[in-house]
Design an enzyme around this catalytic site. Structure first.
Site, PDB file in Angstrom:
ATOM      1  N   GLU A  65     -10.301  -1.318   5.766  1.00 21.14           N
ATOM      2  CA  GLU A  65      -9.057  -1.727   6.404  1.00 21.14           C
ATOM      3  C   GLU A  65      -9.291  -2.264   7.802  1.00 21.14           C
ATOM      4  O   GLU A  65      -8.555  -3.115   8.277  1.00 21.14           O
ATOM      5  CB  GLU A  65      -8.083  -0.550   6.447  1.00 21.14           C
ATOM      6  CG  GLU A  65      -6.723  -0.896   6.993  1.00 21.14           C
ATOM      7  CD  GLU A  65      -5.732   0.242   6.876  1.00 21.14           C
ATOM      8  OE1 GLU A  65      -4.530  -0.021   7.007  1.00 21.14           O
ATOM      9  OE2 GLU A  65      -6.157   1.391   6.657  1.00 21.14           O
TER      10      GLU A  65
ATOM     11  N   GLN B 230       0.843  -1.202   0.000  1.00 17.33           N
ATOM     12  CA  GLN B 230       0.000   0.000   0.000  1.00 17.33           C
ATOM     13  C   GLN B 230       0.876   1.249   0.000  1.00 17.33           C
ATOM     14  O   GLN B 230       1.589   1.506   0.970  1.00 17.33           O
ATOM     15  CB  GLN B 230      -0.909  -0.023   1.239  1.00 17.33           C
ATOM     16  CG  GLN B 230      -1.852   1.148   1.379  1.00 17.33           C
ATOM     17  CD  GLN B 230      -2.728   1.013   2.618  1.00 17.33           C
ATOM     18  OE1 GLN B 230      -2.354   0.351   3.582  1.00 17.33           O
ATOM     19  NE2 GLN B 230      -3.881   1.636   2.612  1.00 17.33           N
TER      20      GLN B 230
ATOM     21  N   ASN C   1      -3.225   8.188  16.768  1.00 19.69           N
ATOM     22  CA  ASN C   1      -4.270   8.576  17.724  1.00 19.69           C
ATOM     23  C   ASN C   1      -4.728  10.007  17.504  1.00 19.69           C
ATOM     24  O   ASN C   1      -5.921  10.316  17.559  1.00 19.69           O
ATOM     25  CB  ASN C   1      -3.742   8.426  19.156  1.00 19.69           C
ATOM     26  CG  ASN C   1      -3.861   7.014  19.681  1.00 19.69           C
ATOM     27  OD1 ASN C   1      -4.229   6.099  18.961  1.00 19.69           O
ATOM     28  ND2 ASN C   1      -3.532   6.833  20.950  1.00 19.69           N
TER      29      ASN C   1
END
Length: 400
Positions: free
Chosen positions: A261, A143, A380
């Site tokens: 994903e 990817q 995050n």
């Protein structure tokens, strides 16, 4: 489709168990028990994040063995080699696979990311060309998203591509590209409209890796292994028709890939997490630290957190789209939980965990690699921004 429920047998399904699903679970379980033997008997538990170097060739052979028996790409339409399996049966397969401690798949990027993207956005010619290689595990994928100046902020990519006759010419750099050193193909987000910025002017290109214009450089991780890489494109080439979706509309396709994903396979991931937690509990009992109230409380918290992960996954598995930011919530939940588990493992090990011999033990490796869990796949900070801005409607963070 409604949210996924959990059957009495503990296997996830949609709307309650039925005899057909029970028979399917038994079929998967028995096939795995029969086939994780002989040449494949030593593969149990091998591979996965931070351990992709383990028995790679043998795991590739295992993936091809799965494909020959019809156990890859279960949810794909039958016309493309799948089984048209329901979400529920796909979940059953992933959970039974994890319960058998079967080896981590080497073909995840192709089967779980590229395949569904082509089914949703690809031309019929692209599907006929690429889906058989994914389904049969004869072509591996990586990817090409993140860049040194565009990590979790995918819209900032600067890798450029322009049409040169009947080919795209691609120049730029990608980073953190997992398994690029063994991949045959890469799906690359590149800027194909000069002067464009952010989400506009991007295209989703399918690029062969074995060519003079591509250089792959391994990145050594804290664990000492190197499963991801830097990838440099210097006038790399791919055919003009190997753009998925319309040129300049790659953002929509890229978001489609990200939407799948964090899908069905996460329930299998949670079973592996549960196995890790059980091993840490056993280690605590053997060393006697389970009697420490602080350690006992952290083990209890981990147990509760794992149930929260499962409840969230089951509640949202059957939902279409991501209007509620569920993918970002899920990523925050499991990444922080797993990082805390690595810290718990070190607390249980005590001072002995600070000593490394010639190689790391499984708990040291867990601790070091889980430092990355809250970074890869969307940090995050980015996940919280997505929830704040797109779900809660808070003001956008100031950007340069």
């Amino acid at each position: 489709m409604g949210a996924i429920q959990t059957s009495e047998s503990g296997t996830a399904g949609s709307g309650g168990a039925d005899s057909g699903d029970a028979a399917f679970a038994r079929e998967v379980r028995e096939w795995l028990a029969d086939n994780l033997s002989g040449e494949f008997s030593g593969l149990r538990g091998l591979g996965g994040p931070g351990r992709e170097h383990e028995a790679f060739d043998e795991r590739l052979a295992w993936d091809r063995h799965l494909a020959a028996a019809g156990w890859t790409c279960l949810g794909w339409p039958e016309q493309y080699g799948g089984r048209d399996a329901s979400v529920r049966r796909q979940v059953i397969f992933h959970e039974e696979y994890a319960k058998a401690n079967a080896p981590a798949r080497v073909s995840h990027v192709g089967e779980e990311l590229l395949g569904p993207t082509l089914l949703a956005f690809g031309t019929e010619e692209q599907k006929q060309r690429f889906l058989p290689g994914v389904r049969n595990v004869t072509e591996l994928w990586c990817q090409g998203y993140s860049e040194p100046g565009a990590g979790s902020d995918l819209a900032a990519v600067s890798t450029a591509a322009q049409l040169d006759g009947d080919e795209w010419s691609i120049t730029g750099q990608k980073i953190w590209t997992s398994l690029a050193h063994v991949a045959d193909w890469c799906f690359v987000i590149a800027r194909t409209e000069k002067g464009s910025s952010r989400h506009k002017g991007l295209s989703y290109l399918l690029v062969p890796m074995d060519q003079p214009g591509i250089e792959v450089r391994p990145i050594i991780q804290l664990t000492g292994s190197s499963e991801f890489n830097e990838v440099f494109f210097d006038n790399a080439r791919t055919a003009a028709d190997l753009v998925v979706g319309e040129p300049g509309q790659g953002w929509r396709v890229a978001m489609g890939t990200l939407a799948v994903e964090r899908g069905i396979s996460t329930l299998g991931q949670q079973i592996r997490f549960e196995r890790e937690l059980a091993s840490i509990e056993e280690l605590a009992q053997e060393s006697g630290v389970d009697g420490d109230p602080a350690i006992a409380a952290r083990i209890d918290d981990a147990w509760v957190g794992l149930r929260v992960l499962r409840a969230h996954a089951l509640r949202t598995m059957g939902e279409s789209g991501d209007e509620g930011g569920q993918a970002s919530v899920g990523k925050l939940l499991w990444a922080n939980w797993h990082r805390s588990l690595g810290e718990l493992a070190m607390a249980v090990r005590g001072p002995a965990g600070l000593l490394a011999a010639d190689d790391l033990d499984e708990w040291q490796r867990l601790y070091l690699f889980t430092r990355a869990d809250t970074i890869y796949g969307g940090s995050n900070e980015v996940q919280r921004n997505i929830i704040a801005e797109r779900v809660l409607g808070l003001p956008r963070e100031a950007r340069p």
